[in-house]
Motif scaffolding. Structure first.
Motif, PDB file in Angstrom:
ATOM      1  N   ARG B 114       0.830  -1.201   0.000  1.00  0.00           N
ATOM      2  CA  ARG B 114       0.000   0.000   0.000  1.00  0.00           C
ATOM      3  C   ARG B 114       0.869   1.258   0.000  1.00  0.00           C
ATOM      4  NH1 ARG B 114      -5.178   2.321   1.197  1.00  0.00           N
ATOM      5  NH2 ARG B 114      -6.127   0.274   1.364  1.00  0.00           N
ATOM      6  N   ALA B 117       1.789   3.062  -3.066  1.00  0.00           N
ATOM      7  CA  ALA B 117       0.799   3.946  -3.677  1.00  0.00           C
ATOM      8  C   ALA B 117       1.143   5.414  -3.443  1.00  0.00           C
ATOM      9  CB  ALA B 117      -0.595   3.639  -3.143  1.00  0.00           C
ATOM     10  N   ARG B 124      -1.560   3.339  -6.693  1.00  0.00           N
ATOM     11  CA  ARG B 124      -2.594   4.212  -6.137  1.00  0.00           C
ATOM     12  C   ARG B 124      -3.962   3.847  -6.712  1.00  0.00           C
ATOM     13  NH1 ARG B 124       0.586   8.403  -5.812  1.00  0.00           N
ATOM     14  NH2 ARG B 124       0.053   9.448  -7.754  1.00  0.00           N
ATOM     15  N   PHE B 127      -5.230   0.532  -5.086  1.00  0.00           N
ATOM     16  CA  PHE B 127      -5.695   0.636  -3.704  1.00  0.00           C
ATOM     17  C   PHE B 127      -6.926   1.545  -3.607  1.00  0.00           C
ATOM     18  CE2 PHE B 127      -1.610  -1.290  -2.734  1.00  0.00           C
ATOM     19  CZ  PHE B 127      -1.990  -2.182  -1.742  1.00  0.00           C
ATOM     20  N   THR B 128      -7.033   2.491  -4.517  1.00  0.00           N
ATOM     21  CA  THR B 128      -8.265   3.293  -4.572  1.00  0.00           C
ATOM     22  C   THR B 128      -9.450   2.375  -4.870  1.00  0.00           C
ATOM     23  OG1 THR B 128      -7.090   5.279  -5.310  1.00  0.00           O
ATOM     24  CG2 THR B 128      -9.448   5.161  -5.797  1.00  0.00           C
ATOM     25  N   ASP B 131     -10.224   0.053  -1.782  1.00  0.00           N
ATOM     26  CA  ASP B 131     -10.938   0.750  -0.713  1.00  0.00           C
ATOM     27  C   ASP B 131     -12.382   1.035  -1.122  1.00  0.00           C
ATOM     28  OD1 ASP B 131      -8.581   0.631   0.626  1.00  0.00           O
ATOM     29  OD2 ASP B 131      -8.209   2.780   0.713  1.00  0.00           O
ATOM     30  N   SER B 132     -12.552   1.449  -2.356  1.00  0.00           N
ATOM     31  CA  SER B 132     -13.909   1.716  -2.841  1.00  0.00           C
ATOM     32  C   SER B 132     -14.759   0.452  -2.786  1.00  0.00           C
ATOM     33  CB  SER B 132     -13.863   2.240  -4.276  1.00  0.00           C
ATOM     34  OG  SER B 132     -13.205   3.485  -4.318  1.00  0.00           O
ATOM     35  N   VAL B 135     -15.802  -0.229   0.769  1.00  0.00           N
ATOM     36  CA  VAL B 135     -16.862   0.683   1.194  1.00  0.00           C
ATOM     37  C   VAL B 135     -18.188   0.312   0.520  1.00  0.00           C
ATOM     38  CG1 VAL B 135     -17.657   3.077   1.106  1.00  0.00           C
ATOM     39  CG2 VAL B 135     -15.315   2.572   1.790  1.00  0.00           C
ATOM     40  N   GLU B 161     -18.002   4.300   5.381  1.00  0.00           N
ATOM     41  CA  GLU B 161     -16.625   4.790   5.455  1.00  0.00           C
ATOM     42  C   GLU B 161     -16.107   4.722   6.888  1.00  0.00           C
ATOM     43  OE1 GLU B 161     -13.659   5.553   3.172  1.00  0.00           O
ATOM     44  OE2 GLU B 161     -15.521   6.162   2.211  1.00  0.00           O
ATOM     45  N   HIS B 162     -16.983   5.002   7.813  1.00  0.00           N
ATOM     46  CA  HIS B 162     -16.646   4.947   9.232  1.00  0.00           C
ATOM     47  C   HIS B 162     -16.194   3.533   9.625  1.00  0.00           C
ATOM     48  CE1 HIS B 162     -18.048   6.474  13.486  1.00  0.00           C
ATOM     49  NE2 HIS B 162     -16.962   5.745  13.569  1.00  0.00           N
ATOM     50  N   VAL B 164     -15.274   0.978   7.598  1.00  0.00           N
ATOM     51  CA  VAL B 164     -14.077   0.562   6.843  1.00  0.00           C
ATOM     52  C   VAL B 164     -12.836   1.274   7.388  1.00  0.00           C
ATOM     53  CG1 VAL B 164     -12.943   0.661   4.585  1.00  0.00           C
ATOM     54  CG2 VAL B 164     -15.329  -0.058   4.745  1.00  0.00           C
ATOM     55  N   GLY B 165     -12.990   2.529   7.739  1.00  0.00           N
ATOM     56  CA  GLY B 165     -11.864   3.277   8.292  1.00  0.00           C
ATOM     57  C   GLY B 165     -11.319   2.639   9.546  1.00  0.00           C
ATOM     58  N   LEU B 166     -12.206   2.281  10.447  1.00  0.00           N
ATOM     59  CA  LEU B 166     -11.754   1.635  11.686  1.00  0.00           C
ATOM     60  C   LEU B 166     -11.099   0.291  11.391  1.00  0.00           C
ATOM     61  CD1 LEU B 166     -14.695   2.460  14.153  1.00  0.00           C
ATOM     62  CD2 LEU B 166     -12.417   3.499  14.059  1.00  0.00           C
ATOM     63  N   LEU B 168      -9.541  -0.709   8.566  1.00  0.00           N
ATOM     64  CA  LEU B 168      -8.233  -0.564   7.925  1.00  0.00           C
ATOM     65  C   LEU B 168      -7.207   0.033   8.883  1.00  0.00           C
ATOM     66  CD1 LEU B 168      -8.945   0.418   4.211  1.00  0.00           C
ATOM     67  CD2 LEU B 168      -8.648  -1.818   5.271  1.00  0.00           C
ATOM     68  N   TYR B 169      -7.669   0.910   9.752  1.00  0.00           N
ATOM     69  CA  TYR B 169      -6.751   1.443  10.769  1.00  0.00           C
ATOM     70  C   TYR B 169      -6.234   0.321  11.659  1.00  0.00           C
ATOM     71  CZ  TYR B 169      -5.312   3.508  15.227  1.00  0.00           C
ATOM     72  OH  TYR B 169      -4.637   3.829  16.373  1.00  0.00           O
TER      73      TYR B 169
END
Lengths: 206, 206
Positions: B114, B117, B124, B127-128, B131-132, B135, B161-162, B164-166, B168-169
């Motif tokens: 990643r 990217a 890039r 990975f875009t 992620d899409s 989501v 997004e919330h 997925v964000g958590l 991936l974090y």
DNA sequence: GTCTATAAGCGGATAGAC
DNA sequence: GTCTATCCGCTTATAGAC
């Protein structure tokens, strides 16, 4: 790219080398970073680097230390308003609505350096400390807010990790994708998490 | 490390090379990955690689494509239960309580890829898209849940997004730090976000 | 398809002059 | 402190035998 405190043409040679290494990193990427490229960016002989640093690794770890200290000084200084204001300012500072080209460059370099933590124990320790520091900073804001009666009696470590997680995810997204809509959504999600801190029963039942 | 569908000693040569590249990547890291190291891992001549791939970049992009496809097949297949169960299963699959050494290795390699990217347009884009896709998958679960009356009428892109964000974090945290407590906190935060989907006025007022 | 041999150059790093 | 010169191993990639 300017380097506050480590300007390209002033400061100690060590700092000029670190600044040159940063620029070379931004241009070539970590995998293709060479001592020669750093010397080119510096406008001096590559061998000069070995007078000031043991080797490439030593330089890169010094670079990371410098930028982490810089980052800490710039973003983690406890602010002077009430806890909620401080917390919202912190979030805005880490995730501004738009980012300059310089900031984006920084995010990209930072993303590449963090990835080294997958391979290197030394990097892993540094990023573990950075993340812990971020969470501690946010935890302190939240705790202060609870004591001030501004926030509800939430689970502090969880709430702090939640906020930091969204922030770092958004930063990674900015560095490694072109998903600008994601950033807006995360900003909305962050706002709702912050709103929830004020009390979890704001919205009326059914 | 085993490679389902691309076992070390079977499958097409192309696939065996990709598997060897993965192992070499796990051992040496992206920056120190050499064609020779891949040949060593493969147990065959490094020059063989040039018969099957144009160059190192070509191989690495094929590796990424393969693993993204693998990941998609393994984690993004729509499940067969009700939306909330599907969504919780998805979250658990991406963020299990513990990870095997193999999975951790995968997370580390993935984190390094990643980071490319940040430098490479080609990475890039990939990975875009990933992620899409994540989501979108979560959005579909949430939308289905809203239509089924299981979830409240939330802002779907933001909620997706919330989550997925958590996720991936937490994955990045596993790959690049030793902050195990962070993972537990994120799991709790994820649960509360999921609970909130069911209706935002569950908790009584004051 | 796979190998050996090898080109051609770049990499990190050192020695020693100034 | 900074430079030039240089070592040498390793790197990517190709040519050509099998």
């Amino acid at each position: 790219m300017t380097h506050p405190g480590v300007r390209a043409d002033s400061g100690s040679t060590k700092h000029r080398i670190i600044a040159a290494a940063f620029d070379a990193l931004a241009t070539h990427g970590y995998a293709d970073l060479s001592i020669k490229a750093i010397g080119d960016e510096l406008g001096q002989s590559p061998s000069l680097i070995y007078y000031h640093f043991d080797d490439k690794d030593d330089l890169l770890l010094a670079l990371l230390d410098f930028h982490l200290a810089q980052f800490t000084a710039e973003y983690l200084d406890g602010a002077g308003a009430d806890p909620e204001t401080n917390l919202r300012a912190f979030v805005d500072k880490l995730l501004p609505e738009t980012v300059s080209a310089d900031k984006r460059t920084f995010l990209r370099v930072y993303a590449e350096l963090r990835a080294q933590a997958a391979q290197s124990e030394a990097y892993r320790e540094k990023f573990t400390k950075l993340d812990s520091l971020l969470v501690t900073t946010v935890s302190d804001f939240i705790e202060a807010g609870i004591e001030a009666g501004q926030f509800a009696d939430v689970d502090v470590p969880v709430a702090a990790e939640h906020l930091v997680g969204l922030l770092l995810y958004a930063m990674q997204t900015r560095a490694t994708t072109t998903r600008t809509a994601s950033i807006s959504s995360i900003r909305v999600a962050l706002d709702s998490v912050l709103d929830d801190l004020r009390g979890e029963a704001v919205r009326p039942s059914s």
